[in-house]
Scaffold this active site. Sequence first.
Site, PDB file in Angstrom:
ATOM      1  N   LYS A 171       0.838  -1.214   0.000  1.00 54.72           N
ATOM      2  CA  LYS A 171       0.000   0.000   0.000  1.00 54.72           C
ATOM      3  C   LYS A 171       0.871   1.261   0.000  1.00 54.72           C
ATOM      4  CE  LYS A 171      -3.522   2.805   0.593  1.00 54.72           C
ATOM      5  NZ  LYS A 171      -4.558   3.097  -0.390  1.00 54.72           N
ATOM      6  N   LYS A 239       0.021  11.428   5.906  1.00 55.60           N
ATOM      7  CA  LYS A 239       0.355  10.273   6.772  1.00 55.60           C
ATOM      8  C   LYS A 239       1.021   9.175   5.934  1.00 55.60           C
ATOM      9  CE  LYS A 239      -2.930   7.517   6.747  1.00 55.60           C
ATOM     10  NZ  LYS A 239      -3.709   6.366   6.454  1.00 55.60           N
TER      11      LYS A 239
HETATM   12  P1  NAD Z   1     -12.621   8.591   7.423  1.00 56.39           P
HETATM   13  O1  NAD Z   1     -12.036   9.561   8.357  1.00 56.39           O
HETATM   14  O2  NAD Z   1     -13.703   9.019   6.483  1.00 56.39           O
HETATM   15  O3  NAD Z   1     -13.179   7.308   8.224  1.00 56.39           O
HETATM   16  C1  NAD Z   1     -12.660   6.858   9.449  1.00 56.39           C
HETATM   17  C2  NAD Z   1     -13.828   6.589  10.365  1.00 56.39           C
HETATM   18  O4  NAD Z   1     -13.337   6.048  11.588  1.00 56.39           O
HETATM   19  C3  NAD Z   1     -14.616   7.868  10.728  1.00 56.39           C
HETATM   20  O5  NAD Z   1     -15.978   7.651  10.478  1.00 56.39           O
HETATM   21  C4  NAD Z   1     -14.315   8.094  12.197  1.00 56.39           C
HETATM   22  O6  NAD Z   1     -15.413   8.641  12.904  1.00 56.39           O
HETATM   23  C5  NAD Z   1     -14.022   6.674  12.641  1.00 56.39           C
HETATM   24  N1  NAD Z   1     -13.159   6.644  13.818  1.00 56.39           N
HETATM   25  C6  NAD Z   1     -11.968   7.257  13.980  1.00 56.39           C
HETATM   26  N2  NAD Z   1     -11.470   6.985  15.188  1.00 56.39           N
HETATM   27  C7  NAD Z   1     -12.378   6.182  15.807  1.00 56.39           C
HETATM   28  C8  NAD Z   1     -12.444   5.580  17.086  1.00 56.39           C
HETATM   29  N3  NAD Z   1     -11.473   5.754  17.972  1.00 56.39           N
HETATM   30  N4  NAD Z   1     -13.523   4.829  17.352  1.00 56.39           N
HETATM   31  C9  NAD Z   1     -14.512   4.654  16.465  1.00 56.39           C
HETATM   32  N5  NAD Z   1     -14.512   5.203  15.228  1.00 56.39           N
HETATM   33  C10 NAD Z   1     -13.459   5.962  14.921  1.00 56.39           C
HETATM   34  O7  NAD Z   1     -11.384   7.969   6.610  1.00 56.39           O
HETATM   35  P2  NAD Z   1     -11.421   7.106   5.262  1.00 56.39           P
HETATM   36  O8  NAD Z   1     -11.188   8.020   4.103  1.00 56.39           O
HETATM   37  O9  NAD Z   1     -12.581   6.179   5.276  1.00 56.39           O
HETATM   38  O10 NAD Z   1     -10.052   6.296   5.453  1.00 56.39           O
HETATM   39  C11 NAD Z   1      -9.935   5.191   6.337  1.00 56.39           C
HETATM   40  C12 NAD Z   1      -8.614   4.488   6.047  1.00 56.39           C
HETATM   41  O11 NAD Z   1      -8.612   4.027   4.687  1.00 56.39           O
HETATM   42  C13 NAD Z   1      -7.381   5.391   6.199  1.00 56.39           C
HETATM   43  O12 NAD Z   1      -6.310   4.663   6.731  1.00 56.39           O
HETATM   44  C14 NAD Z   1      -7.092   5.818   4.765  1.00 56.39           C
HETATM   45  O13 NAD Z   1      -5.733   6.137   4.586  1.00 56.39           O
HETATM   46  C15 NAD Z   1      -7.515   4.576   3.998  1.00 56.39           C
HETATM   47  N6  NAD Z   1      -7.940   4.788   2.599  1.00 56.39           N
HETATM   48  C16 NAD Z   1      -8.782   5.825   2.262  1.00 56.39           C
HETATM   49  C17 NAD Z   1      -9.162   5.985   0.927  1.00 56.39           C
HETATM   50  C18 NAD Z   1     -10.070   7.125   0.481  1.00 56.39           C
HETATM   51  O14 NAD Z   1     -10.148   7.367  -0.730  1.00 56.39           O
HETATM   52  N7  NAD Z   1     -10.766   7.811   1.376  1.00 56.39           N
HETATM   53  C19 NAD Z   1      -8.715   5.086  -0.040  1.00 56.39           C
HETATM   54  C20 NAD Z   1      -7.906   4.025   0.347  1.00 56.39           C
HETATM   55  C21 NAD Z   1      -7.520   3.885   1.669  1.00 56.39           C
END
Ligand code: NAD
Length: 292
Positions: A171, A239
């Site tokens: 990744k 990050k």
């Molecule tokens: P996001 O911030 O939209 O989602 C994370 C969720 O986790 C949020 O809803 C938040 O409220 C919840 N959360 C955070 N801390 C928490 C806790 N302690 N307890 C309960 N819930 C908690 O982020 P995202 O864009 O969905 O990304 C999530 C992961 O996927 C990241 O590591 C990101 O790098 C990766 N990612 C994102 C994408 C993208 O396009 N958005 C693509 C590939 C990978």
Amino acid sequence: MSEVGFIGLGIMGGPMAANLVAAGHRVTGYNRSRGKVDRLVEQGGVAAGDVAEAVRGAEVIITMLPDSPDVEQIVLGEDGVLAHAPEGALLIDCSTIRPDVSRRVAEEGAARGIRVLDAPVSGGEPKAIDGTLSIMVGGAEEDFARAGAVLDAVGATVVHVGPAGAGQTVKAANQLVVAGNIGLLAEALVFLEAHGVDAEAGLRVLGGGLAGSAVLGAKEAKMRGREFAPGFRLELHHKDMGIVQSAARDAGLSIPLGSLVAQLVAASVARGEGGLDHSALYNRIAELNGKG
Ligand code: NAD
């Protein structure tokens, strides 16, 4: 079909959980902000008020959280997944985090009878919604086989890439390529506009040739329209560039292009644009050219 506990129902986790429900799994979801849990319930899932409730009785647990400290807290913490998951459960961490943290989660999981896979994803929100993510999986072969029915409901390209942590390493390479592509796409757009060429036509024809890419397809319209709602937030890409740079250093490697684009991503976050989509890297290239 499995009993699935799902923690982290954000931009990616929300649609992934909905696709698991649609595939027939019983999905119990927990998120820090309650509105996202309510949305899962509307889609046929079950609400959990905390981590313990989400993982009770689960055969498979999926975490989709922002960063390494979040996974450490939610999985390894006092009231976390490992403290409450039934013995024999399979934890699939889909968050993008440091490979060393993934290896530690796998070790601590094994010590408590919980199998662990690191399974970060690529493809962004559109592919999370379509259930066609690319998923790079690290962990034991037999655990990968066991994860099949669940990962196939959210991904189209699901590949076992090696032992614990290997998914995160792959990744990191993915994020290096994506950031570099976005930076060059931004430069191409500034370049076309400076020459007064129709940028839509120019990028459309580039997309059909060797310069075409998934990044160009997914991001060119956002950049042309200066429409930077996330998507994938720049702070998350910042990050990830930190993970790439430290992993490159660990291996004694020089990654000059990656380091340059990492600085531009850092500058975007420093300028308060961390909440915008990573296509907003365009703003840094525009500024360098007096067009910001
Ligand atoms: P996001 O911030 O939209 O989602 C994370 C969720 O986790 C949020 O809803 C938040 O409220 C919840 N959360 C955070 N801390 C928490 C806790 N302690 N307890 C309960 N819930 C908690 O982020 P995202 O864009 O969905 O990304 C999530 C992961 O996927 C990241 O590591 C990101 O790098 C990766 N990612 C994102 C994408 C993208 O396009 N958005 C693509 C590939 C990978």
